[in-house]
Design a protein around this motif. Structure first.
Motif, PDB file in Angstrom:
ATOM      1  N   PHE A 177      47.739  39.312  34.195  1.00 28.60           N
ATOM      2  CA  PHE A 177      48.999  38.783  33.679  1.00 28.60           C
ATOM      3  C   PHE A 177      49.216  37.381  34.231  1.00 28.60           C
ATOM      4  N   SER A 178      49.922  36.575  33.444  1.00 30.04           N
ATOM      5  CA  SER A 178      50.255  35.226  33.913  1.00 30.04           C
ATOM      6  C   SER A 178      51.371  35.297  34.955  1.00 30.04           C
ATOM      7  N   ARG A 179      51.516  34.243  35.696  1.00 31.88           N
ATOM      8  CA  ARG A 179      52.557  34.186  36.730  1.00 31.88           C
ATOM      9  C   ARG A 179      53.950  34.320  36.129  1.00 31.88           C
ATOM     10  N   ASP A 180      54.107  33.928  34.867  1.00 33.89           N
ATOM     11  CA  ASP A 180      55.419  33.987  34.222  1.00 33.89           C
ATOM     12  C   ASP A 180      55.844  35.407  33.893  1.00 33.89           C
ATOM     13  N   ALA A 181      54.928  36.369  33.987  1.00 34.59           N
ATOM     14  CA  ALA A 181      55.290  37.750  33.675  1.00 34.59           C
ATOM     15  C   ALA A 181      56.406  38.242  34.590  1.00 34.59           C
ATOM     16  N   GLN A 182      56.339  37.871  35.864  1.00 37.33           N
ATOM     17  CA  GLN A 182      57.412  38.185  36.819  1.00 37.33           C
ATOM     18  C   GLN A 182      57.640  36.920  37.653  1.00 37.33           C
ATOM     19  N   LYS A 183      58.127  35.892  36.998  1.00 36.09           N
ATOM     20  CA  LYS A 183      58.195  34.555  37.593  1.00 36.09           C
ATOM     21  C   LYS A 183      59.033  34.519  38.867  1.00 36.09           C
ATOM     22  N   HIS A 184      60.224  35.133  38.855  1.00 36.89           N
ATOM     23  CA  HIS A 184      61.116  35.088  40.008  1.00 36.89           C
ATOM     24  C   HIS A 184      60.433  35.655  41.247  1.00 36.89           C
ATOM     25  N   ASP A 185      59.855  36.845  41.102  1.00 35.04           N
ATOM     26  CA  ASP A 185      59.257  37.505  42.263  1.00 35.04           C
ATOM     27  C   ASP A 185      57.999  36.786  42.742  1.00 35.04           C
ATOM     28  N   VAL A 186      57.227  36.253  41.825  1.00 35.66           N
ATOM     29  CA  VAL A 186      56.029  35.506  42.197  1.00 35.66           C
ATOM     30  C   VAL A 186      56.402  34.272  43.015  1.00 35.66           C
ATOM     31  N   ARG A 290      50.167  45.099  39.538  1.00 33.11           N
ATOM     32  CA  ARG A 290      49.858  44.960  40.964  1.00 33.11           C
ATOM     33  C   ARG A 290      49.747  43.472  41.288  1.00 33.11           C
ATOM     34  N   CYS A 291      50.501  43.047  42.299  1.00 33.04           N
ATOM     35  CA  CYS A 291      50.543  41.642  42.699  1.00 33.04           C
ATOM     36  C   CYS A 291      49.836  41.475  44.040  1.00 33.04           C
ATOM     37  N   HIS A 292      48.885  40.544  44.099  1.00 37.33           N
ATOM     38  CA  HIS A 292      48.194  40.195  45.340  1.00 37.33           C
ATOM     39  C   HIS A 292      48.574  38.770  45.727  1.00 37.33           C
ATOM     40  N   LEU A 293      49.222  38.619  46.867  1.00 38.78           N
ATOM     41  CA  LEU A 293      49.485  37.295  47.430  1.00 38.78           C
ATOM     42  C   LEU A 293      48.381  36.999  48.433  1.00 38.78           C
ATOM     43  N   GLN A 310      38.041  37.377  38.972  1.00 37.03           N
ATOM     44  CA  GLN A 310      39.012  36.368  39.396  1.00 37.03           C
ATOM     45  C   GLN A 310      38.887  36.213  40.914  1.00 37.03           C
ATOM     46  N   CYS A 311      39.265  35.047  41.400  1.00 33.79           N
ATOM     47  CA  CYS A 311      39.243  34.787  42.839  1.00 33.79           C
ATOM     48  C   CYS A 311      40.672  34.628  43.355  1.00 33.79           C
ATOM     49  N   TRP A 312      40.907  35.069  44.585  1.00 28.54           N
ATOM     50  CA  TRP A 312      42.204  34.880  45.213  1.00 28.54           C
ATOM     51  C   TRP A 312      42.318  33.448  45.734  1.00 28.54           C
ATOM     52  N   ALA A 313      43.547  33.013  45.945  1.00 30.56           N
ATOM     53  CA  ALA A 313      43.806  31.705  46.553  1.00 30.56           C
ATOM     54  C   ALA A 313      44.937  31.873  47.554  1.00 30.56           C
ATOM     55  N   GLU A 314      44.821  31.237  48.687  1.00 30.42           N
ATOM     56  CA  GLU A 314      45.847  31.367  49.731  1.00 30.42           C
ATOM     57  C   GLU A 314      47.177  30.803  49.245  1.00 30.42           C
ATOM     58  N   GLY A 315      48.227  31.595  49.448  1.00 30.09           N
ATOM     59  CA  GLY A 315      49.560  31.175  49.051  1.00 30.09           C
ATOM     60  C   GLY A 315      49.852  31.332  47.575  1.00 30.09           C
ATOM     61  N   ARG A 316      48.931  31.949  46.823  1.00 28.22           N
ATOM     62  CA  ARG A 316      49.118  32.131  45.372  1.00 28.22           C
ATOM     63  C   ARG A 316      49.047  33.612  45.033  1.00 28.22           C
ATOM     64  N   CYS A 317      49.806  33.985  43.998  1.00 31.85           N
ATOM     65  CA  CYS A 317      49.838  35.377  43.554  1.00 31.85           C
ATOM     66  C   CYS A 317      48.870  35.597  42.396  1.00 31.85           C
ATOM     67  N   LEU A 318      48.229  36.735  42.408  1.00 31.39           N
ATOM     68  CA  LEU A 318      47.337  37.161  41.333  1.00 31.39           C
ATOM     69  C   LEU A 318      47.876  38.482  40.804  1.00 31.39           C
ATOM     70  N   LEU A 319      48.177  38.543  39.486  1.00 35.24           N
ATOM     71  CA  LEU A 319      48.789  39.721  38.874  1.00 35.24           C
ATOM     72  C   LEU A 319      47.767  40.419  37.977  1.00 35.24           C
ATOM     73  N   MET A 343      49.891  43.016  49.162  1.00 42.63           N
ATOM     74  CA  MET A 343      49.925  43.697  47.868  1.00 42.63           C
ATOM     75  C   MET A 343      51.272  44.361  47.659  1.00 42.63           C
ATOM     76  N   VAL A 344      51.847  44.160  46.465  1.00 41.05           N
ATOM     77  CA  VAL A 344      53.107  44.803  46.113  1.00 41.05           C
ATOM     78  C   VAL A 344      53.075  45.161  44.630  1.00 41.05           C
ATOM     79  N   ASP A 345      53.607  46.333  44.306  1.00 39.64           N
ATOM     80  CA  ASP A 345      53.628  46.801  42.920  1.00 39.64           C
ATOM     81  C   ASP A 345      54.943  46.412  42.253  1.00 39.64           C
TER      82      ASP A 345
END
Length: 367
Positions: A177-186, A290-293, A310-319, A343-345
Motif C-alpha cells: 500500500f502507498s503511504r497515503d493509505a494511512q497518511k496520518h499514522d504513517v 501491517r506497517c514496518h517503520l 521491497q527494501c526497508w529504509a530507516e525512518g520510513r514506513c513500509l505498508l 511493526m504495528v497493525d
C-alpha cells in the motif's frame, strides 16, 4: 501381405454354380490360399531365426524387463484406490508436521493464526448476532457474507493470498500500500522515529548480558535468529514491556487506525540477525495493513510480499498486506548488525468504521 479367404455367401454359391468358369476361379482361390500360408510360414521362420541370432546378454536383458513389467502390473493391480483427503485430514497432517498450506508456521497454541478451532464459523456467527442485538445490523452485510461463506472464500483463494483465519470479501487486494493509505499514522510514526529508536537501543543493550533478555521472544526460522519484543500481542497489552517503552506505547494511543482491541492487532519491535531467513507464510486476515517503520536497515535486507521485493529504509514506513504469501531475510554481513523495524497493525483503509467496531467485538481477545 497375407490374404485371408472369406466364406462365400449363399448368393455367391449360386453364382459359382451357374458361372461357366467355376473350376478356374476355384483353382485361383486355392493358389492364393497356398501363397498366404507360405508367406505366414516364412514370416514365422524369419522371426525364429532372428531370435536365435541374438546373443545371451540381450536375451537375459529382455527376460529381466519382462519380469519387471509383470511384477509392476501385479503391484499396481493390488493397490487400493486413494481416497480424496478431507480438509480436516489435511489440517491435522499440517499440524503434525508443522506445515500449513505448504509453508512453515509456528506451533504456539496461543497464536491465532496457527491454532485451529473447531466450529470457528459458528462461533463467529454467534458473536455477530450478539453484536447486532446490542447495536445494529446496519453496515454488517459484508461481515455477515464473509462469515457465512468463509469456507468457500478461504478454499477458493489463489495461493498468493490465503488468510489463515478470516477473509473479508470485497476488499481491494494488493501486496503493498502507498503511504497515503494511512497518511496520518504513517507521518506520526515517522516523526517519532528517533524516540522509538532510542527506546529500542536501551532494550537491546541487555543482549550483552544474557542470550534472551526478559520480554523478548525468539521465533522459529529456517536459519539465523529472529527476535520480537511485543507491546501489544494479539490485541492484548503486555504491561511489563510497555513500561520499558513508555513513549512508544503512548504513541500507539495517538494512532487513528491502530488495531488494538482484537486478536489481529499487534505492535512490536522485530529484530533479524544477519543470516536470518523467515519462512514464507500467510497472515491471519486481510482486514489489516501491517506497517514496518525502519529503525536499522543494513544492506542486503528484503521483504518479499506476493512475489514483489521491497527494501526497508530507516525512518520510513513500509505498508503491506500480510495475508499475501510473504517472507523476509537479512543477508548482510555480521558486522553490519541486525535489521530492526517497529511493526504495528493498522486497519485496512476500506474497512468502514461500523465494521471495525463489529470486528473488534467479534474478535475480542478471549472471546
Amino acid at each position: 501381405m497375407v490374404w485371408v479367404p472369406l466364406s462365400p455367401t449363399s448368393s455367391d454359391r449360386r453364382a459359382l454354380l451357374c458361372a461357366p468358369s467355376t473350376t478356374t476361379m476355384s483353382l485361383e482361390w486355392l493358389m492364393d490360399w497356398s501363397w498366404s500360408l507360405d508367406g505366414l510360414r516364412d514370416f514365422i521362420a524369419t522371426g525364429i531365426q532372428s531370435f536365435r541370432d541374438c546373443d545371451a546378454t540381450a536375451l537375459v536383458a529382455v527376460a529381466c524387463l519382462l519380469v519387471l513389467f509383470v511384477w509392476y502390473c501385479y503391484h499396481v493391480g493390488r493397490e487400493q484406490p486413494r481416497a480424496y483427503a478431507t480438509v480436516n485430514a489435511l489440517m491435522q497432517s499440517a499440524e503434525v508436521n508443522g506445515v500449513q498450506n505448504g509453508f512453515v508456521y509456528c506451533q504456539s497454541p496461543e497464536c491465532v493464526r496457527c491454532s485451529h478451532h473447531d466450529g470457528l464459523n459458528q462461533k463467529l456467527y454467534h458473536n455477530l448476532q450478539e453484536y447486532a442485538k446490542r447495536y445494529s445490523w446496519s453496515g454488517m452485510g459484508r461481515i455477515h457474507k464473509g462469515i457465512r461463506e468463509q469456507g468457500r472464500y478461504l478454499n477458493s483463494r489463489p495461493s498468493i493470498q490465503k488468510p489463515e483465519v478470516f477473509f473479508l470479501p470485497d476488499l481491494p487486494t494488493t501486496p503493498y500500500f502507498s503511504r497515503d493509505a494511512q497518511k496520518h499514522d504513517v507521518e506520526l510514526l515517522e516523526r517519532n522515529f528517533q524516540t522509538i529508536l532510542c527506546e529500542f537501543e536501551t532494550l537491546y543493550k541487555a543482549f550483552s548480558n544474557c542470550s534472551l533478555p526478559q520480554g523478548w521472544k525468539m521465533n522459529s526460522t529456517p536459519s539465523g535468529e529472529w527476535f520480537t519484543f511485543y507491546l501489544v500481542n494479539q490485541g492484548m497489552c503486555v504491561p511489563r514491556n510497555c513500561r520499558r517503552c513508555p513513549r512508544t506505547y503512548r504513541l500507539l494511543g495517538s494512532l487513528r487506525t491502530c488495531i488494538g482491541n482484537n486478536v489481529f492487532g499487534n505492535a512490536c519491535i522485530s529484530v533479524l540477525s544477519p543470516g536470518t531467513v523467515i519462512a514464507e507464510h500467510y497472515g491471519p486476515t486481510n482486514i489489516r495493513i501491517r506497517c514496518h517503520l525502519g529503525l536499522k536497515t543494513p544492506s542486503n535486507c528484503e521483504l518479499v510480499v506476493g512475489g514483489e521485493p521491497q527494501c526497508w529504509a530507516e525512518g520510513r514506513c513500509l505498508l503491506f498486506d500480510d495475508s499475501f504469501l510473504h517472507t523476509a531475510f537479512h543477508e548482510g554481513a555480521p558486522e553490519e548488525g541486525p535489521r530492526v523495524v517497529f511493526m504495528v497493525d493498522l486497519w485496512h483503509p476500506n474497512v468502514a468504521a461500523a465494521e471495525r467496531q463489529a470486528l473488534d467485538f467479534i474478535f475480542a481477545p478471549g472471546r
